[in-house]
Design a protein around this motif. Sequence first.
Motif, PDB file in Angstrom:
ATOM      1  N   ASP A 237       0.829  -1.211   0.000  1.00  0.00           N
ATOM      2  CA  ASP A 237       0.000   0.000   0.000  1.00  0.00           C
ATOM      3  C   ASP A 237       0.863   1.260   0.000  1.00  0.00           C
ATOM      4  OD1 ASP A 237      -2.347  -1.417  -0.074  1.00  0.00           O
ATOM      5  OD2 ASP A 237      -2.625  -1.417   2.105  1.00  0.00           O
ATOM      6  N   GLU A 238       1.917   1.249   0.797  1.00  0.00           N
ATOM      7  CA  GLU A 238       2.813   2.409   0.853  1.00  0.00           C
ATOM      8  C   GLU A 238       3.519   2.616  -0.488  1.00  0.00           C
ATOM      9  OE1 GLU A 238       4.026   2.183   5.616  1.00  0.00           O
ATOM     10  OE2 GLU A 238       5.229   1.160   4.084  1.00  0.00           O
ATOM     11  N   TYR A 239       3.894   1.517  -1.108  1.00  0.00           N
ATOM     12  CA  TYR A 239       4.579   1.608  -2.401  1.00  0.00           C
ATOM     13  C   TYR A 239       3.642   2.172  -3.473  1.00  0.00           C
ATOM     14  CZ  TYR A 239       7.366   0.253  -6.457  1.00  0.00           C
ATOM     15  OH  TYR A 239       8.093   0.276  -7.623  1.00  0.00           O
ATOM     16  N   ARG A 240       2.396   1.740  -3.435  1.00  0.00           N
ATOM     17  CA  ARG A 240       1.421   2.257  -4.399  1.00  0.00           C
ATOM     18  C   ARG A 240       1.238   3.765  -4.236  1.00  0.00           C
ATOM     19  NH1 ARG A 240      -2.919  -2.676  -3.492  1.00  0.00           N
ATOM     20  NH2 ARG A 240      -2.045  -4.107  -5.059  1.00  0.00           N
ATOM     21  N   ARG A 241       1.145   4.205  -2.981  1.00  0.00           N
ATOM     22  CA  ARG A 241       0.980   5.643  -2.737  1.00  0.00           C
ATOM     23  C   ARG A 241       2.225   6.414  -3.159  1.00  0.00           C
ATOM     24  NH1 ARG A 241      -1.753   3.700   1.946  1.00  0.00           N
ATOM     25  NH2 ARG A 241       0.153   3.872   3.198  1.00  0.00           N
ATOM     26  N   ARG A 242       3.381   5.803  -2.968  1.00  0.00           N
ATOM     27  CA  ARG A 242       4.635   6.462  -3.343  1.00  0.00           C
ATOM     28  C   ARG A 242       4.728   6.648  -4.853  1.00  0.00           C
ATOM     29  NH1 ARG A 242       9.938   4.200  -4.369  1.00  0.00           N
ATOM     30  NH2 ARG A 242      11.545   5.777  -4.082  1.00  0.00           N
ATOM     31  N   VAL A 243       4.245   5.659  -5.604  1.00  0.00           N
ATOM     32  CA  VAL A 243       4.336   5.711  -7.064  1.00  0.00           C
ATOM     33  C   VAL A 243       3.180   6.491  -7.684  1.00  0.00           C
ATOM     34  CG1 VAL A 243       4.318   4.317  -9.178  1.00  0.00           C
ATOM     35  CG2 VAL A 243       5.635   3.554  -7.187  1.00  0.00           C
ATOM     36  N   LEU A 244       1.971   6.269  -7.159  1.00  0.00           N
ATOM     37  CA  LEU A 244       0.772   6.829  -7.782  1.00  0.00           C
ATOM     38  C   LEU A 244       0.244   8.082  -7.104  1.00  0.00           C
ATOM     39  CD1 LEU A 244      -1.082   3.434  -8.337  1.00  0.00           C
ATOM     40  CD2 LEU A 244       0.121   4.777 -10.067  1.00  0.00           C
TER      41      LEU A 244
ATOM     42  N   LYS B  97      -4.065   9.367  -5.796  1.00  0.00           N
ATOM     43  CA  LYS B  97      -5.056   8.623  -6.578  1.00  0.00           C
ATOM     44  C   LYS B  97      -5.034   7.122  -6.278  1.00  0.00           C
ATOM     45  CE  LYS B  97      -2.121   8.159 -10.707  1.00  0.00           C
ATOM     46  NZ  LYS B  97      -2.031   8.455 -12.166  1.00  0.00           N
ATOM     47  N   ALA B  98      -3.947   6.659  -5.639  1.00  0.00           N
ATOM     48  CA  ALA B  98      -3.865   5.238  -5.284  1.00  0.00           C
ATOM     49  C   ALA B  98      -4.981   4.844  -4.328  1.00  0.00           C
ATOM     50  CB  ALA B  98      -2.508   4.931  -4.664  1.00  0.00           C
ATOM     51  N   GLU B  99      -5.445   5.814  -3.513  1.00  0.00           N
ATOM     52  CA  GLU B  99      -6.489   5.529  -2.530  1.00  0.00           C
ATOM     53  C   GLU B  99      -7.811   5.154  -3.198  1.00  0.00           C
ATOM     54  OE1 GLU B  99      -5.749   5.367   0.553  1.00  0.00           O
ATOM     55  OE2 GLU B  99      -3.747   6.272   0.459  1.00  0.00           O
ATOM     56  N   ASP B 100      -8.043   5.682  -4.382  1.00  0.00           N
ATOM     57  CA  ASP B 100      -9.324   5.454  -5.057  1.00  0.00           C
ATOM     58  C   ASP B 100      -9.242   4.407  -6.164  1.00  0.00           C
ATOM     59  OD1 ASP B 100     -10.507   7.500  -3.509  1.00  0.00           O
ATOM     60  OD2 ASP B 100      -9.693   9.017  -4.883  1.00  0.00           O
ATOM     61  N   MET B 101      -8.075   3.825  -6.345  1.00  0.00           N
ATOM     62  CA  MET B 101      -7.911   2.843  -7.419  1.00  0.00           C
ATOM     63  C   MET B 101      -8.265   1.442  -6.939  1.00  0.00           C
ATOM     64  SD  MET B 101      -4.432   4.123  -9.345  1.00  0.00           S
ATOM     65  CE  MET B 101      -4.659   2.973 -10.700  1.00  0.00           C
ATOM     66  N   ASP B 102      -8.817   0.661  -7.844  1.00  0.00           N
ATOM     67  CA  ASP B 102      -9.187  -0.723  -7.541  1.00  0.00           C
ATOM     68  C   ASP B 102      -8.135  -1.646  -8.153  1.00  0.00           C
ATOM     69  OD1 ASP B 102     -10.526  -3.002  -6.782  1.00  0.00           O
ATOM     70  OD2 ASP B 102     -11.850  -3.002  -8.527  1.00  0.00           O
ATOM     71  N   PHE B 103      -7.341  -2.271  -7.308  1.00  0.00           N
ATOM     72  CA  PHE B 103      -6.274  -3.150  -7.786  1.00  0.00           C
ATOM     73  C   PHE B 103      -6.779  -4.593  -7.858  1.00  0.00           C
ATOM     74  CE2 PHE B 103      -4.171   0.480  -5.873  1.00  0.00           C
ATOM     75  CZ  PHE B 103      -3.220   0.802  -6.831  1.00  0.00           C
ATOM     76  N   LYS B 104      -6.513  -5.249  -8.962  1.00  0.00           N
ATOM     77  CA  LYS B 104      -6.957  -6.629  -9.161  1.00  0.00           C
ATOM     78  C   LYS B 104      -5.943  -7.583  -8.532  1.00  0.00           C
ATOM     79  CE  LYS B 104      -9.542  -5.653 -13.396  1.00  0.00           C
ATOM     80  NZ  LYS B 104      -9.738  -6.003 -14.831  1.00  0.00           N
ATOM     81  N   GLU B 105      -6.190  -7.912  -7.278  1.00  0.00           N
ATOM     82  CA  GLU B 105      -5.255  -8.755  -6.540  1.00  0.00           C
ATOM     83  C   GLU B 105      -5.132 -10.156  -7.135  1.00  0.00           C
ATOM     84  OE1 GLU B 105      -3.428  -7.439  -4.435  1.00  0.00           O
ATOM     85  OE2 GLU B 105      -4.476  -5.619  -3.801  1.00  0.00           O
ATOM     86  N   ASP B 106      -6.164 -10.590  -7.864  1.00  0.00           N
ATOM     87  CA  ASP B 106      -6.106 -11.919  -8.484  1.00  0.00           C
ATOM     88  C   ASP B 106      -5.028 -11.996  -9.562  1.00  0.00           C
ATOM     89  OD1 ASP B 106      -8.156 -12.751  -6.886  1.00  0.00           O
ATOM     90  OD2 ASP B 106      -9.726 -12.489  -8.394  1.00  0.00           O
ATOM     91  N   TYR B 107      -4.586 -10.830 -10.043  1.00  0.00           N
ATOM     92  CA  TYR B 107      -3.567 -10.787 -11.090  1.00  0.00           C
ATOM     93  C   TYR B 107      -2.261 -10.182 -10.564  1.00  0.00           C
ATOM     94  CZ  TYR B 107      -7.604 -11.648 -14.077  1.00  0.00           C
ATOM     95  OH  TYR B 107      -8.729 -12.193 -14.648  1.00  0.00           O
ATOM     96  N   ALA B 108      -2.030 -10.390  -9.286  1.00  0.00           N
ATOM     97  CA  ALA B 108      -0.833  -9.821  -8.665  1.00  0.00           C
ATOM     98  C   ALA B 108       0.436 -10.370  -9.321  1.00  0.00           C
ATOM     99  CB  ALA B 108      -0.829 -10.130  -7.170  1.00  0.00           C
ATOM    100  N   VAL B 109       1.430  -9.521  -9.423  1.00  0.00           N
ATOM    101  CA  VAL B 109       2.707  -9.890 -10.038  1.00  0.00           C
ATOM    102  C   VAL B 109       3.700 -10.284  -8.949  1.00  0.00           C
ATOM    103  CG1 VAL B 109       4.669  -9.047 -11.385  1.00  0.00           C
ATOM    104  CG2 VAL B 109       2.336  -8.367 -12.000  1.00  0.00           C
TER     105      VAL B 109
ATOM    106  N   GLU C  59      12.101   0.441  -2.014  1.00  0.00           N
ATOM    107  CA  GLU C  59      11.686  -0.399  -3.130  1.00  0.00           C
ATOM    108  C   GLU C  59      11.049  -1.674  -2.589  1.00  0.00           C
ATOM    109  OE1 GLU C  59      15.387   0.849  -6.100  1.00  0.00           O
ATOM    110  OE2 GLU C  59      15.408  -1.068  -5.033  1.00  0.00           O
ATOM    111  N   LEU C  60      10.244  -2.306  -3.417  1.00  0.00           N
ATOM    112  CA  LEU C  60       9.666  -3.588  -3.020  1.00  0.00           C
ATOM    113  C   LEU C  60      10.746  -4.661  -3.045  1.00  0.00           C
ATOM    114  CD1 LEU C  60       6.256  -3.619  -4.928  1.00  0.00           C
ATOM    115  CD2 LEU C  60       6.624  -3.260  -2.480  1.00  0.00           C
ATOM    116  N   MET C  61      10.729  -5.507  -2.038  1.00  0.00           N
ATOM    117  CA  MET C  61      11.675  -6.621  -1.979  1.00  0.00           C
ATOM    118  C   MET C  61      11.091  -7.796  -2.759  1.00  0.00           C
ATOM    119  SD  MET C  61      14.632  -7.312  -0.637  1.00  0.00           S
ATOM    120  CE  MET C  61      15.659  -8.752  -0.294  1.00  0.00           C
ATOM    121  N   PRO C  62      11.831  -8.336  -3.733  1.00  0.00           N
ATOM    122  CA  PRO C  62      11.316  -9.481  -4.499  1.00  0.00           C
ATOM    123  C   PRO C  62      10.933 -10.641  -3.589  1.00  0.00           C
ATOM    124  CG  PRO C  62      13.257  -8.576  -5.557  1.00  0.00           C
ATOM    125  CD  PRO C  62      13.146  -7.887  -4.220  1.00  0.00           C
TER     126      PRO C  62
END
Length: 254
Positions: free
Chosen positions: A89-96, A99-111, A136-139
């Motif tokens: 969630d923090e990474y999404r807010r950092r990048v987006l 607007k990240a708060e109002d976006m619908d992320f498709k968790e079923d297609y997570a990378v 950064e996100l840790m792999p």
Amino acid sequence: MNLREKLLIDNRRVMEINDFLMNPDNRLINDVLEIIDKYGGVDEINRRAKEARRIDNLLAKLEKVNPSYVKDIEWLIEQRDKGTYITIDEYRRRVLGEKAEDMDFKEDYAVTLEISACQYFPFFMTEAKQALEKKELMPGRYIRVRNMKEQEKDGDLLAMTAAMQAIGASWCETLDTKGTDGSNIHLGGPETITGYFGGVGEPNDYPLRWLDEFLYYNTNYGVKQVLNVNPGTILVGYMLHKLGVDVEFKISVY
């Protein structure tokens, strides 16, 4: 007969396969069972692997081989427990941004972020520290193709296995019995693709060597997932799973 019914496997063919597997004179099955028995049988193999994969047991062994790596693992565990790494969630807010708060992320297609290949533990630690420093996100997945005996000797195998347990990542090792030691005549020449993708040219005894090598690292180091590069080891891998050994494998190329 409709088109779908053409896909039906005749019961007679299934019986032929079962007859092949149940034949007491089947050399392949007998050899597979003999190697499994060498390591104490299915239940003992699973018990030993589970014990070997425990972080405290891994660190106790690592202390004798490469003590400096133990401090790295302890640091990693400390960061995990403190929650110092950036969350999704923090990474999404950092990048987006907002607007990240109002976006619908498709968790079923997570990378899944994967590093392929992560050959050396110091490189992994560099990545871990960079991810923390730069937020950064840790792999969460790591593929490894380093020589097993080499990394067993210098402590990398123990350290990487412990690190994977610490951060909850999945990882895959590549065994030394993959046919690149000169045994597969197709590798390194014009027919290399045939050798890599089809396993053509792999000596018949190599799947058994692969099984023996896997069970060694499974019961001594907790290695659970390994790379399969030819039909023979894939077949033996399926047999292990069917017999009840807690094994995972990645079908790929080398």
